[in-house]
Design a protein around this motif. Structure first.
Motif, mmCIF file in Angstrom:
data_model
loop_
_atom_site.group_PDB
_atom_site.id
_atom_site.type_symbol
_atom_site.label_atom_id
_atom_site.label_comp_id
_atom_site.label_asym_id
_atom_site.label_seq_id
_atom_site.Cartn_x
_atom_site.Cartn_y
_atom_site.Cartn_z
ATOM 1 N N SER A 170 13.809 -11.487 3.231
ATOM 2 C CA SER A 170 13.381 -10.150 3.633
ATOM 3 C C SER A 170 13.508 -9.261 2.406
ATOM 4 C CB SER A 170 14.253 -9.606 4.773
ATOM 5 O OG SER A 170 14.054 -10.354 5.952
ATOM 6 N N GLN A 171 12.374 -8.708 1.970
ATOM 7 C CA GLN A 171 12.373 -7.981 0.708
ATOM 8 C C GLN A 171 11.667 -6.641 0.860
ATOM 9 O OE1 GLN A 171 13.835 -8.798 -2.392
ATOM 10 N NE2 GLN A 171 13.279 -6.636 -2.627
ATOM 11 N N PHE A 172 12.328 -5.578 0.400
ATOM 12 C CA PHE A 172 11.768 -4.233 0.436
ATOM 13 C C PHE A 172 10.615 -4.100 -0.556
ATOM 14 C CE2 PHE A 172 11.882 0.009 -1.626
ATOM 15 C CZ PHE A 172 11.451 0.782 -0.555
ATOM 16 N N SER A 173 9.528 -3.443 -0.101
ATOM 17 C CA SER A 173 8.409 -3.083 -0.971
ATOM 18 C C SER A 173 8.180 -1.584 -0.850
ATOM 19 C CB SER A 173 7.132 -3.836 -0.573
ATOM 20 O OG SER A 173 7.215 -5.198 -0.916
ATOM 21 N N ALA A 174 8.234 -0.901 -1.972
ATOM 22 C CA ALA A 174 8.105 0.554 -2.004
ATOM 23 C C ALA A 174 6.648 0.977 -1.825
ATOM 24 C CB ALA A 174 8.637 1.078 -3.333
ATOM 25 N N GLY A 200 0.798 -1.214 0.000
ATOM 26 C CA GLY A 200 0.000 0.000 0.000
ATOM 27 C C GLY A 200 0.830 1.263 0.000
ATOM 28 N N GLU A 201 0.377 2.255 0.739
ATOM 29 C CA GLU A 201 0.956 3.605 0.700
ATOM 30 C C GLU A 201 2.314 3.696 1.395
ATOM 31 O OE1 GLU A 201 0.934 7.456 -0.499
ATOM 32 O OE2 GLU A 201 -0.957 6.364 -0.632
ATOM 33 N N THR A 202 2.556 2.813 2.373
ATOM 34 C CA THR A 202 3.752 2.941 3.217
ATOM 35 C C THR A 202 4.783 1.873 2.869
ATOM 36 O OG1 THR A 202 2.373 3.783 5.021
ATOM 37 C CG2 THR A 202 4.584 3.034 5.586
ATOM 38 N N ALA A 203 6.010 2.285 2.679
ATOM 39 C CA ALA A 203 7.090 1.336 2.413
ATOM 40 C C ALA A 203 7.255 0.386 3.591
ATOM 41 C CB ALA A 203 8.388 2.089 2.159
ATOM 42 N N ARG A 204 7.614 -0.856 3.298
ATOM 43 C CA ARG A 204 7.839 -1.835 4.355
ATOM 44 C C ARG A 204 8.784 -2.913 3.850
ATOM 45 N NH1 ARG A 204 4.843 -6.654 3.931
ATOM 46 N NH2 ARG A 204 4.927 -6.981 6.176
ATOM 47 N N VAL A 205 9.228 -3.743 4.782
ATOM 48 C CA VAL A 205 10.018 -4.925 4.447
ATOM 49 C C VAL A 205 9.135 -6.147 4.662
ATOM 50 C CG1 VAL A 205 12.009 -6.338 5.043
ATOM 51 C CG2 VAL A 205 12.212 -3.844 5.005
ATOM 52 N N SER A 206 8.970 -6.910 3.614
ATOM 53 C CA SER A 206 8.180 -8.137 3.666
ATOM 54 C C SER A 206 9.084 -9.299 4.059
ATOM 55 C CB SER A 206 7.552 -8.396 2.295
ATOM 56 O OG SER A 206 7.017 -9.693 2.217
ATOM 57 N N ASN A 207 8.641 -10.063 5.049
ATOM 58 C CA ASN A 207 9.409 -11.222 5.510
ATOM 59 C C ASN A 207 8.607 -12.490 5.263
ATOM 60 O OD1 ASN A 207 11.833 -9.959 6.866
ATOM 61 N ND2 ASN A 207 10.187 -8.918 7.974
ATOM 62 N N ILE A 208 9.141 -13.366 4.422
ATOM 63 C CA ILE A 208 8.446 -14.614 4.109
ATOM 64 C C ILE A 208 9.412 -15.787 4.242
ATOM 65 C CG2 ILE A 208 6.825 -13.473 2.538
ATOM 66 C CD1 ILE A 208 8.444 -14.698 0.207
#
Length: 704
Positions: free
Chosen positions: A687-691, A634-642
């Motif tokens: 761990s992957q960055f999502s803009a 969504g609107e806020t950048a985050r780091v996705s951990n899977i």
């Protein structure tokens, strides 16, 4: 004294309700209670893990010109409980098999004065509750007209909701996120312009409605198996936080013409303390009838390209000529007109798309604007708009048919009805036979604009029946259907799997009409997709629309990596690579993911999710040991951990990761991405960055 007060409390409760009938889910996490109030009004409630989900809520139907209606004065004449457990295999889907397991309570009610009978059937699954009204054959209830259904859903708090304004004609709005108590003040702002719309209440909302409670429960309200009935919306009593069903009326204001024996659609309540379980629920499908098509071998998932985005953006046009201010089919002579030079559906252009599809492994090509009538198709309440068989002079039906066949590519027909349902039914047999004669196995139908006959709405009983008629008629001709602007899906694709897609929500086209919110695609799987797949038309690589059409200043609120992820997160057996071929060639390395990604799956794992914020999904391609992963943000950048624990033990895989660059942003740098390859197994983590407005897509291919 304490025992005295307890006794008085029990006596007080008995005055207001009869003895409650209880039903628990197979896993015992849900408990539903049914009872009658002292005036014979049916009431139910629902708990999940000891938490109240639905407080005591009334059930019943108000009938037109009927003093008693089917609201109260009932006694319970019979109750039956049973358990059902089966596994069935969908023709296509997110998984290869689906378990249908529920406990059922069937309550037969007798209305004393009218001597009428009403049955309420409850099915409690491990993921939620479904209930419907049944009207058995009987002397005193034969033909009747529904004035309003009075099903209530009394919420236990002022939940956060992800909602669309209640509307009889469109779902093509951006979602608004607010507390329930704030809906009234936000409805006007949330009701943005659309070509056909009719809102009905300042607190009316559409289903599927997604909510989250303060203590972390996720609740979804919807309906299943919408057949021969009006679409249900919800109207909120925002003082008491009670939703009540609100059916779509017809031109007379009536909300349903019924003949017993019959039944309503199912009303559904999904609940979990984990958002991923809402996404993976198959309850809506399970509440629909099994497949009614005996031979389904002709129903196949489709990945396609098409002459569409260039018209949506204004680069080219649907219309062949600018010579006519008005046209009449069979009278207007197009052969004597001057082509406008912008018509997209011309033979040479279509062949370019066929070549592109053949070169890059796509199954089919969609062409819009191929048939006469587009100069004068909208806004005039015009009945005889198209005949669905007469091409423009520059569209060679037979030549394109033969050319596509020589390239191993199928063609997808386009039928825009302009809302004139009577005209479409008038021409349907001839149009479907024309398709089969020319090698078209799938049709994209459209219902833009007000419905004809005048006064009918997109979502009332009459028009719902038209959509169903089109699906069933198409099945007779072995044609797959992708209906746009039609009724939102309610799981009917289980019964008629030739319904391989719908739009029925705000799709990618709105990105060329001013844009959608960047979190839109993180909400749709929780709402619109609960009832069935969407033809969202993803895969746009050029976000600046002015580069296609200088007169259009729209900009996609999405990164390129987000567009790739949509092929996984927005499940559909019908997936379009919607951008222009030249834009894919500019980003050929990213385009590879669209070419590789599957469209039919044997397994799906929802890895993480939060409505309005992010979704990560892994899907296993049917018939292979390969997986594809998508993450939208969504609107806020985050780091996705899977984690990759869904991979087969002992196997090694190569993962190709298509991700946002560190400086990617949907507004300022949407085409910034990087691609890397890593080796993974079932013990791997990522761990992957999502803009903002971004995401990532991963192909996970077994190393043989």
């Amino acid at each position: 004294m304490k025992n005295f007060y307890l006794l008085m409390l029990c006596c007080f409760a008995l005055v207001h309700t009869t003895f409650a009938q209880q039903l628990k889910s197979p896993d015992q996490k849900f408990q539903m209670e049914f009872s009658l109030q002292s005036d014979g009004t049916p009431v139910y409630s629902l708990n999940y893990k000891g938490k109240v989900v639905v407080k005591p809520s009334k059930l019943g139907l108000e009938l037109k010109n009927d003093a008693k209606s089917l609201l109260n004065d009932f006694t319970i004449s019979d109750t039956k409980t049973s358990t059902f457990d089966e596994v069935w295999k969908p023709v296509w889907g997110e998984v290869a098999s689906i378990r249908n397991h529920y406990n059922e309570l069937v309550v037969t009610l007798n209305q004393k004065v009218s001597e009428r009978q009403l049955i309420i059937r409850f099915r409690l699954f491990d993921d939620g509750l479904g209930f419907r009204y049944e009207f058995p054959a009987q002397k005193n209830l034969t033909y009747f007209v529904i004035k309003e259904e009075r099903s209530q859903f009394a919420m236990a708090g002022n939940h956060t909701a992800f909602w669309l304004p209640g509307d009889y004609d469109t779902q093509e709005y951006d979602y608004t996120t607010s507390k329930l108590s704030e809906i009234r003040g936000l409805t006007t702002k949330a009701t943005t312009e659309n070509v056909s719309q009719k809102t009905f209440s300042p607190t009316g909302v559409q289903t599927s409605l997604m909510m989250k409670t303060a203590d972390g429960l996720y609740i979804n309200l919807h309906e299943a198996a919408l057949i021969n009935y009006s679409c249900m919306h919800l109207n909120l009593d925002d003082k008491n936080m009670i939703f009540e069903s609100w059916l779509t009326p017809d031109a007379n204001g009536d909300k349903g013409y019924m003949q017993a024996p019959d039944h309503s659609p199912w009303r559904t309540i999904m609940v979990s303390d984990n958002a991923t379980e809402i996404l993976s629920s198959k309850m809506t499908l399970n509440l629909n009838d099994p497949c009614k098509i005996e031979d389904t071998s002709w129903i196949k998932p489709v990945k396609y390209v098409g002459v569409w985005w260039e018209m949506i953006t204004g680069k080219s046009s649907w219309a062949y000529t600018d010579d006519f201010s008005t046209v009449q089919l069979g009278v207007t002579n197009y052969d004597k007109s001057k082509p406008n030079g912008k018509h997209g559906a011309n033979t040479a252009n279509v062949k370019k798309y066929i070549d592109f599809a053949a070169t890059h492994g796509f199954d089919a090509v969609l062409v819009e604007g191929w048939n006469e009538g587009w100069e004068d198709w909208f806004g005039q309440f015009k009945d005889y708009v198209f005949d669905f068989v007469t091409p423009y002079p520059d569209f060679d039906v037979k030549g394109i048919r033969d050319y596509a066949k020589s390239k191993g590519v199928k063609m997808i027909m386009h039928h825009e009805t302009s809302g004139s349902t009577r005209n479409y039914e008038r021409h349907m047999d001839k149009a479907y036979q024309f398709m089969k004669d020319n090698g078209y196995d799938a049709v994209k139908s459209g219902y833009v604009g007000p419905i004809l006959p005048r006064g009918e709405n997109h979502y009332n009983q009459w028009t719902v029946n038209h959509y169903q008629y089109a699906i069933e008629k198409a099945a007779d001709y072995k044609i797959m259907v992708n209906a746009h602007e039609a009724i939102r899906p309610t799981g009917i694709c289980r019964t008629y799997p030739n319904l391989i897609g719908n739009e029925s929500a705000r799709g990618t086209e709105y990105q060329a009409f001013g844009g959608s919110k960047p979190n839109h695609v993180t909400i749709l799987p929780f709402t619109r997709l609960i009832g069935g797949p969407m033809d969202y038309t993803p895969g746009i690589f050029e976000m600046d629309i002015s580069k296609l059409n200088p007169g259009n200043t729209s900009h996609l609120n999405s990164t390129l990596a987000n567009q790739l992820a949509l092929y996984v997160t927005m499940y559909s057996p019908l997936q379009m690579a919607a951008d222009l071929p030249e834009n894919y060639m500019r980003f050929a390395d990213a385009f590879q993911f669209i070419k590789d990604v599957a469209i039919d799956w044997s397994d799906s794992k929802y890895l993480e999710a939060e409505p309005g914020e992010y979704i990560s999904v892994a899907r296993k391609a049917k018939g292979t040991n390969n997986w594809f992963i998508g993450n939208v943000n969504g609107e806020t950048a985050r780091v996705s951990n899977i984690t990759f624990d869904f991979l087969e033990k002992g196997k090694k895989y190569e993962a190709t990761i298509y991700a946002d660059a560190k400086d990617a942003h949907y507004k300022t740098n949407p085409q910034a991405y990087n691609i890397r390859k890593i080796k993974v197994n079932n013990k791997s983590k990522l761990s992957q960055f999502s803009a903002p407005g971004g995401g990532y897509a991963i192909s996970v291919i077994e190393i043989k």
